[in-house]
Design a protein around this motif. Structure first.
Motif, PDB file in Angstrom:
ATOM      1  N   ARG A  61       0.830  -1.205   0.000  1.00 36.03           N
ATOM      2  CA  ARG A  61       0.000   0.000   0.000  1.00 36.03           C
ATOM      3  C   ARG A  61       0.862   1.252   0.000  1.00 36.03           C
ATOM      4  O   ARG A  61       0.591   2.221  -0.722  1.00 36.03           O
ATOM      5  N   ALA A  62       1.940   1.231   0.790  1.00 33.95           N
ATOM      6  CA  ALA A  62       2.819   2.399   0.876  1.00 33.95           C
ATOM      7  C   ALA A  62       3.532   2.634  -0.456  1.00 33.95           C
ATOM      8  O   ALA A  62       3.658   3.781  -0.918  1.00 33.95           O
ATOM      9  N   MET A  63       4.001   1.564  -1.078  1.00 36.61           N
ATOM     10  CA  MET A  63       4.663   1.697  -2.373  1.00 36.61           C
ATOM     11  C   MET A  63       3.714   2.297  -3.412  1.00 36.61           C
ATOM     12  O   MET A  63       4.104   3.159  -4.214  1.00 36.61           O
ATOM     13  N   ILE A 112       3.187   6.151  -2.750  1.00 41.26           N
ATOM     14  CA  ILE A 112       4.310   6.991  -3.177  1.00 41.26           C
ATOM     15  C   ILE A 112       4.294   7.165  -4.692  1.00 41.26           C
ATOM     16  O   ILE A 112       4.523   8.264  -5.211  1.00 41.26           O
ATOM     17  N   LYS A 113       3.962   6.105  -5.408  1.00 42.67           N
ATOM     18  CA  LYS A 113       3.961   6.176  -6.871  1.00 42.67           C
ATOM     19  C   LYS A 113       2.790   6.975  -7.414  1.00 42.67           C
ATOM     20  O   LYS A 113       2.940   7.767  -8.355  1.00 42.67           O
ATOM     21  N   GLU A 114       1.617   6.790  -6.816  1.00 38.25           N
ATOM     22  CA  GLU A 114       0.400   7.356  -7.396  1.00 38.25           C
ATOM     23  C   GLU A 114      -0.023   8.692  -6.793  1.00 38.25           C
ATOM     24  O   GLU A 114      -0.672   9.501  -7.471  1.00 38.25           O
ATOM     25  N   GLU A 115       0.326   8.942  -5.541  1.00 44.10           N
ATOM     26  CA  GLU A 115      -0.214  10.128  -4.865  1.00 44.10           C
ATOM     27  C   GLU A 115       0.761  11.298  -4.785  1.00 44.10           C
ATOM     28  O   GLU A 115       0.361  12.422  -4.491  1.00 44.10           O
ATOM     29  N   ILE A 116       2.063  11.047  -5.020  1.00 42.31           N
ATOM     30  CA  ILE A 116       3.018  12.154  -5.019  1.00 42.31           C
ATOM     31  C   ILE A 116       3.142  12.668  -6.453  1.00 42.31           C
ATOM     32  O   ILE A 116       3.585  11.944  -7.350  1.00 42.31           O
ATOM     33  N   THR A 117       2.739  13.904  -6.662  1.00 41.98           N
ATOM     34  CA  THR A 117       2.717  14.465  -8.015  1.00 41.98           C
ATOM     35  C   THR A 117       3.753  15.574  -8.216  1.00 41.98           C
ATOM     36  O   THR A 117       3.991  15.995  -9.344  1.00 41.98           O
ATOM     37  N   THR A 118       4.389  16.032  -7.147  1.00 43.73           N
ATOM     38  CA  THR A 118       5.441  17.043  -7.274  1.00 43.73           C
ATOM     39  C   THR A 118       6.591  16.470  -8.091  1.00 43.73           C
ATOM     40  O   THR A 118       7.001  15.327  -7.881  1.00 43.73           O
ATOM     41  N   ARG A 119       7.104  17.258  -9.038  1.00 45.52           N
ATOM     42  CA  ARG A 119       8.241  16.823  -9.838  1.00 45.52           C
ATOM     43  C   ARG A 119       9.290  17.940  -9.839  1.00 45.52           C
ATOM     44  O   ARG A 119       9.019  19.049 -10.296  1.00 45.52           O
ATOM     45  N   VAL A 120      10.467  17.633  -9.327  1.00 44.46           N
ATOM     46  CA  VAL A 120      11.524  18.643  -9.263  1.00 44.46           C
ATOM     47  C   VAL A 120      12.895  17.981  -9.323  1.00 44.46           C
ATOM     48  O   VAL A 120      13.108  16.935  -8.723  1.00 44.46           O
ATOM     49  N   ARG A 121      13.804  18.599 -10.092  1.00 43.21           N
ATOM     50  CA  ARG A 121      15.209  18.182 -10.132  1.00 43.21           C
ATOM     51  C   ARG A 121      15.997  19.207  -9.337  1.00 43.21           C
ATOM     52  O   ARG A 121      15.890  20.413  -9.582  1.00 43.21           O
TER      53      ARG A 121
END
Length: 316
Positions: free
Chosen positions: A285-287, A290-299
């Motif tokens: 569930r945690a994996m 993290i994949k589906e609910e985190i949408t921030t993208r930054v380098r």
């Protein structure tokens, strides 16, 4: 609900190299130190904690201090050389083929080892050759070496593997397109690709390409390097951390290994070094969260665009 992991072996995961020359521990210790004077003690603490994978570089200017710690444990017999996985990197000013072997041998000497497990091209950008690591013109612009290609440098690394003192080779700070070009042309394929990666920069496309070719994706800045926006303050991460009774850092590092990457963390603080090694497997569930609910993208590091590492000061 809380989750507990007993006899968890996440921190002893090893990933086989695609050329059959052994396996890389997924949990790695990076040696880019803010204060070079802390290097030997930090590596000593990491060794005592259980780290066996160490990521070094000519550019970090502290290979000699790492070598002191290596020599201590090897001489004492507490760690065998074959249990260590030592990576170091060819700096941008040494890309010309005739400069590769001398640079490699200088790293061997400083690290006090007789072979390197993995030798990486630090960035795909060739700088003006010479002793000045950060060559600049009068306007402060980097002076690039336009007479050499990345493939020229790669061929020189292949020769190091042929000679036997370099077990595997790879690339760092490279884009997917540039990696594809090398993979297509290489006689000896890259075994490792080191790039920035964390929950805000998951690099799924790069990871899929690496899987296809048996290449290990080695993530640096897996905790976001303490920069804003802060990965460790991300609500998804802090929520999971509460549920599994681990720190957000431990959650991010477990995620890195479970999704199939290796990672590097760096600290001179013993408690943080131990924390970064004490990992437990995350529930499915945690994996998924993290994949589906985190949408921030930054380098956080623009090195892939310039060859100039964003985390390294220009002067020692």
């Amino acid at each position: 609900m809380t989750y507990e992991a007993f006899h968890d072996e996440l921190n002893t995961t090893r990933m086989p190299l695609n050329n059959g020359a052994g396996a890389m521990p997924a949990v790695g210790f990076g040696t880019l130190m803010r204060d070079l004077g802390t290097t030997t003690e930090a590596v000593r603490c990491a060794l005592q904690t259980g780290f066996r994978h160490f990521d070094c570089a000519e550019r970090y200017r502290n290979e000699d201090k790492i070598g002191v710690a290596f020599q201590e444990v090897l001489a004492a017999g507490t760690v065998r050389r074959e249990d260590l996985f030592v990576t170091t990197k060819l700096w941008n000013t040494n890309h010309r083929p005739e400069r590769v072997k001398p640079a490699f041998e200088a790293s061997l000497q400083r690290l006090q080892v007789d072979y390197i497990d993995c030798y990486l091209i630090h960035t795909p950008f060739a700088f003006q050759p010479g002793d000045e690591q950060d060559p600049r013109d009068v306007y402060g612009h980097v002076i690039y070496d336009r007479e050499i290609t990345l493939l020229d440098t790669w061929r020189a690394l292949e020769s190091l593997v042929d000679e036997g003192r370099c077990k595997s080779i790879g690339l760092s700070d490279i884009t997917l397109d540039a990696l594809k070009t090398i993979v297509a042309a290489a006689r000896i394929k890259p075994s490792v690709v080191q790039i920035e990666s964390h929950p805000y920069l998951p690099e799924w496309e790069m990871l899929e390409f690496c899987r296809l070719h048996g290449i290990i994706l080695l993530a640096f800045a897996p905790l976001g390097h303490g920069m804003e926006p802060n990965v460790l303050e991300e609500p998804v991460m802090t929520g999971i951390a509460r549920r599994v009774q681990k720190t957000p850092a431990q959650v991010a590092l477990a995620w890195a290994v479970q999704r199939g990457t290796a990672f590097l963390t760096t600290s001179a603080t013993p408690s943080h070094i131990r924390e970064n090694f004490d990992l437990a497997t995350l529930p499915h569930r945690a994996m998924h969260e993290i994949k589906e609910e985190i949408t921030t993208r930054v380098r956080f590091n623009s090195v892939v665009e310039t060859g100039v590492p964003g985390f390294i000061p220009r002067k020692a």
